[in-house]
Design a protein around this motif. Structure first.
Motif, PDB file in Angstrom:
ATOM      1  N   LYS A 367       0.845  -1.190   0.000  1.00 19.38           N
ATOM      2  CA  LYS A 367       0.000   0.000   0.000  1.00 19.38           C
ATOM      3  C   LYS A 367       0.882   1.242   0.000  1.00 19.38           C
ATOM      4  O   LYS A 367       1.832   1.336   0.773  1.00 19.38           O
ATOM      5  CB  LYS A 367      -0.906   0.022   1.237  1.00 19.38           C
ATOM      6  CG  LYS A 367      -1.963  -1.068   1.256  1.00 19.38           C
ATOM      7  CD  LYS A 367      -2.848  -0.949   2.486  1.00 19.38           C
ATOM      8  CE  LYS A 367      -3.929  -2.025   2.507  1.00 19.38           C
ATOM      9  NZ  LYS A 367      -4.793  -1.912   3.704  1.00 19.38           N
ATOM     10  N   ASP A 370      -0.159   7.259  -1.789  1.00 14.49           N
ATOM     11  CA  ASP A 370      -0.974   7.917  -2.816  1.00 14.49           C
ATOM     12  C   ASP A 370      -2.154   7.039  -3.232  1.00 14.49           C
ATOM     13  O   ASP A 370      -2.600   7.078  -4.380  1.00 14.49           O
ATOM     14  CB  ASP A 370      -0.125   8.271  -4.036  1.00 14.49           C
ATOM     15  CG  ASP A 370       0.662   7.079  -4.565  1.00 14.49           C
ATOM     16  OD1 ASP A 370       0.501   5.967  -4.010  1.00 14.49           O
ATOM     17  OD2 ASP A 370       1.429   7.256  -5.531  1.00 14.49           O
ATOM     18  N   ASN A 371      -2.634   6.198  -2.298  1.00 16.80           N
ATOM     19  CA  ASN A 371      -3.810   5.353  -2.495  1.00 16.80           C
ATOM     20  C   ASN A 371      -3.604   4.253  -3.536  1.00 16.80           C
ATOM     21  O   ASN A 371      -4.567   3.759  -4.115  1.00 16.80           O
ATOM     22  CB  ASN A 371      -5.042   6.197  -2.897  1.00 16.80           C
ATOM     23  CG  ASN A 371      -5.510   7.082  -1.771  1.00 16.80           C
ATOM     24  OD1 ASN A 371      -5.458   6.678  -0.608  1.00 16.80           O
ATOM     25  ND2 ASN A 371      -5.943   8.292  -2.094  1.00 16.80           N
ATOM     26  N   GLU A 373      -2.567   0.408  -4.296  1.00 17.63           N
ATOM     27  CA  GLU A 373      -2.526  -0.854  -3.569  1.00 17.63           C
ATOM     28  C   GLU A 373      -2.373  -2.013  -4.551  1.00 17.63           C
ATOM     29  O   GLU A 373      -3.059  -2.088  -5.571  1.00 17.63           O
ATOM     30  CB  GLU A 373      -3.799  -1.053  -2.741  1.00 17.63           C
ATOM     31  CG  GLU A 373      -3.788  -2.323  -1.910  1.00 17.63           C
ATOM     32  CD  GLU A 373      -5.024  -2.447  -1.029  1.00 17.63           C
ATOM     33  OE1 GLU A 373      -5.065  -3.382  -0.202  1.00 17.63           O
ATOM     34  OE2 GLU A 373      -5.945  -1.610  -1.179  1.00 17.63           O
ATOM     35  N   THR A 401      -5.887   1.933  -7.755  1.00 20.82           N
ATOM     36  CA  THR A 401      -5.461   3.307  -7.513  1.00 20.82           C
ATOM     37  C   THR A 401      -6.688   4.084  -7.055  1.00 20.82           C
ATOM     38  O   THR A 401      -7.599   4.346  -7.851  1.00 20.82           O
ATOM     39  CB  THR A 401      -4.865   3.950  -8.770  1.00 20.82           C
ATOM     40  OG1 THR A 401      -3.724   3.202  -9.178  1.00 20.82           O
ATOM     41  CG2 THR A 401      -4.436   5.380  -8.494  1.00 20.82           C
ATOM     42  N   GLY A 402      -6.721   4.426  -5.777  1.00 22.87           N
ATOM     43  CA  GLY A 402      -7.919   5.084  -5.243  1.00 22.87           C
ATOM     44  C   GLY A 402      -9.113   4.161  -5.364  1.00 22.87           C
ATOM     45  O   GLY A 402      -9.075   3.004  -4.956  1.00 22.87           O
ATOM     46  N   SER A 403     -10.164   4.649  -5.994  1.00 19.52           N
ATOM     47  CA  SER A 403     -11.373   3.841  -6.181  1.00 19.52           C
ATOM     48  C   SER A 403     -11.366   3.106  -7.519  1.00 19.52           C
ATOM     49  O   SER A 403     -12.303   2.375  -7.837  1.00 19.52           O
ATOM     50  CB  SER A 403     -12.622   4.728  -6.099  1.00 19.52           C
ATOM     51  OG  SER A 403     -12.572   5.742  -7.099  1.00 19.52           O
TER      52      SER A 403
END
Length: 554
Positions: A367, A370-371, A373, A401-403
């Motif tokens: 992780k 910068d979000n 994973e 990446t993020g959502s």
């Protein structure tokens, strides 16, 4: 490779190498069990178990490979009854699928690994009529090939003329010969009598670097994985960034000065360079013993720079669960950075539950602040009963990446193997899901069949049914593709005989003149025309040539 992952992988390598000698170094010491000793005894038992497993698999593989290495082997593989279940309104496509169903691919090979002789012939038959075939062969002196349906002569060259072939035909990277399987096996098989004393020294170095205050032990803990709970002791080993750096530097220094390790690796490096040599810039360089030793010194310099420039966050924490007999059930290595928010976790699990099912898990989770994973997980379960087994393997990879999900792929295989006398029945089904692409149904690949060993006649016969299916709601894709595969192997047969080459049946590609080349091109064109005429009805059915082309051909 992402910067954050490298230290995590390096520490795993160091721990595994160090554990290699712990069994002989600590297993028999009758001393007061400090936290450090409890930990080292668990590592010693782990390496003992690992060594026994490797020895068992090595013995089984050697038994399997022995007939291929010591004598000549004949093998015949047939692929037939290719069925394509696909909706189509095109009569041409329907006709092709009917023709393909009547086709059979036959591959016959004769291999003599000991004497470096190999002959392979592949034919395509339709309704028991041979349409086209290719032949390929080599030994220690030459390599040759032929396509009898198009040309009645073999093309060949001697290995000693490879430089001429490369220059004449613009084919780079031709090997100097084709190595045998035994030559490659000899490279990777290292006698434990040579390896264990070397590993023991690294184990002692690692053990001496561990301080008792780096280790904590919780004796009445619970190990939990895949719904299984077991009594265990929880061992936590921590390294500050500075402790980790010093350990890495000690290891690098030891490797750079390790004469025994260099003596073990150098002849194998020499042999690998020889076996893979092709004369291209990508070849492994041929090194003298002094040059090889110099590479180790350069390794230390590069390793020290990398260690000094590395970022180790809050340090390294390793959590080990071990049962009452010191068998390690799981190992989790964490490297977190509170300031940046980065978290890196590597988990290895190996245990047997009360139902005698073997469990193995490999899990990596990264992780970023910068979000970002990334997850990679492999989970294996297998229940063995004598020579029978049944289990499952699941592979998962997720990248977010993020959502937004960039990758989400799951591949899962169920397998069952049962033994009945000299027969082994195999049933395997693999499902592949690409969840990110919106795939409605998984791609499924399955094979089911029987392998029969006939020790008396020195034969092995295999018979499989192979099927692949995809999404059923996509009219542009086949619903299912299936075929039959048969294999017949004969061991310890008479020596392999290659085609006897002479001026009447072969062309030496290294000495062929431009005039001979022009003549051969003309003869191949004529052979190709005769081949087309002979099979014109088939090519018309396949739509390769127009239906009225026969009248236009000479």
């Amino acid at each position: 490779m992402a910067r954050g992952k490298m230290p995590l992988i390096l520490v795993l390598v160091v721990l595994l190498v160090a554990a290699g000698g712990l069994y002989s170094a600590y297993a028999f010491f009758d001393v007061f069990k400090s936290n450090k000793t409890v930990y080292l005894e668990a590592e010693a038992k782990e390496m003992q178990n690992f060594s026994e497993m490797i020895e068992e698999y090595n013995q089984k593989y050697n038994e399997y490979a022995k007939p291929y290495l010591e004598g000549a082997v004949e093998q015949k593989i047939e692929l037939s009854n290719l069925t394509v279940d696909m909706q189509t309104t095109d009569p041409q496509e329907a006709k092709i699928m009917e023709i393909v169903k009547d086709a059979k691919v036959v591959v016959e090979s004769k291999m003599d690994d000991k004497n470096k002789k190999n002959f392979l012939k592949a034919d395509v038959n339709i309704k028991n009529n041979n349409v086209i075939g290719v032949e390929f062969f080599y030994d220690a002196e030459k390599l040759g090939f032929g396509v009898p349906a198009l040309y009645n002569k073999y093309g060949y060259f001697n290995w000693k003329d490879k430089a001429v072939i490369e220059q004449k035909y613009g084919i780079p990277g031709i090997p100097e010969s084709i190595p045998s399987q035994k030559e490659y096996l000899d490279l990777i098989q290292i006698p434990k009598e040579e390896l264990q004393p070397i590993m023991r020294e690294y184990a002692m170095l690692y053990a001496d670097s561990i301080q008792n205050d780096q280790v904590s032990v919780k004796k009445n803990a619970t190990f939990e994985e895949a719904g299984v709970k077991m009594d265990a002791k929880e061992i936590t080993v921590t390294f500050t960034p500075e402790q980790y750096k010093q350990l890495m530097k000690k290891m690098a220094d030891k490797i750079s000065k390790d004469q025994k390790l260099q003596d073990l690796l150098y002849p194998r490096y020499q042999k690998l360079a020889e076996l893979t040599a092709s004369g291209s810039p990508e070849d492994l360089p041929k090194l003298s013993k002094e040059e090889f030793k110099k590479k180790f010194a350069e390794f230390k310099e590069e390793a020290d720079r990398s260690i000094d420039n590395g970022e180790y966050g809050d340090g390294i924490k390793m959590i080990v669960y071990a049962d009452k007999e010191d068998n390690i059930l799981s190992r989790t290595i964490e490297m977190n950075d509170t300031k940046s928010g980065d978290k890196n976790t590597l988990k290895l699990v190996s245990f047997q539950d009360k139902e005698n099912k073997d469990h193995v898990v490999f899990d990596v989770n990264t992780k970023k602040s910068d979000n970002m994973e990334e997850k990679v997980n492999i989970a294996y379960v297998n229940k063995k009963e004598g020579e029978n087994c049944k289990g499952n393997v699941k592979f998962t990879i997720v990248d977010k990446t993020g959502s937004s999900t960039l990758t989400d792929v799951v591949a899962e295989a169920d397998f069952a193997m049962t033994k009945e006398g000299n027969k082994q029945n195999q049933d395997v089904k693999v499902k592949i899901n690409d969840n990110e692409s919106g795939q409605s149904e998984p791609i499924v690949l399955s094979w089911k069949g029987t392998v029969t060993n006939n020790d008396k006649d020195k034969m092995r016969i295999a018979d499989y049914k192979v099927e692949m299916s995809g999404p059923q709601d996509d009219p542009t894709m086949p619903k299912k593709i299936s075929l039959d595969m048969k294999s017949n192997e004969k061991f310890n047969v008479a020596g392999v005989k290659l085609p006897e080459l002479n001026a009447q049946n072969s062309i030496n590609l290294a000495t062929m003149t431009d005039q001979q080349m022009m003549q051969i091109q003309q003869e191949i064109q004529q052979g190709s025309m005769q081949f087309m005429m002979k099979n014109i009805a088939l090519f018309q059915q396949l739509g390769i040539i127009p239906a009225d082309a026969g009248m236009m051909m000479p």
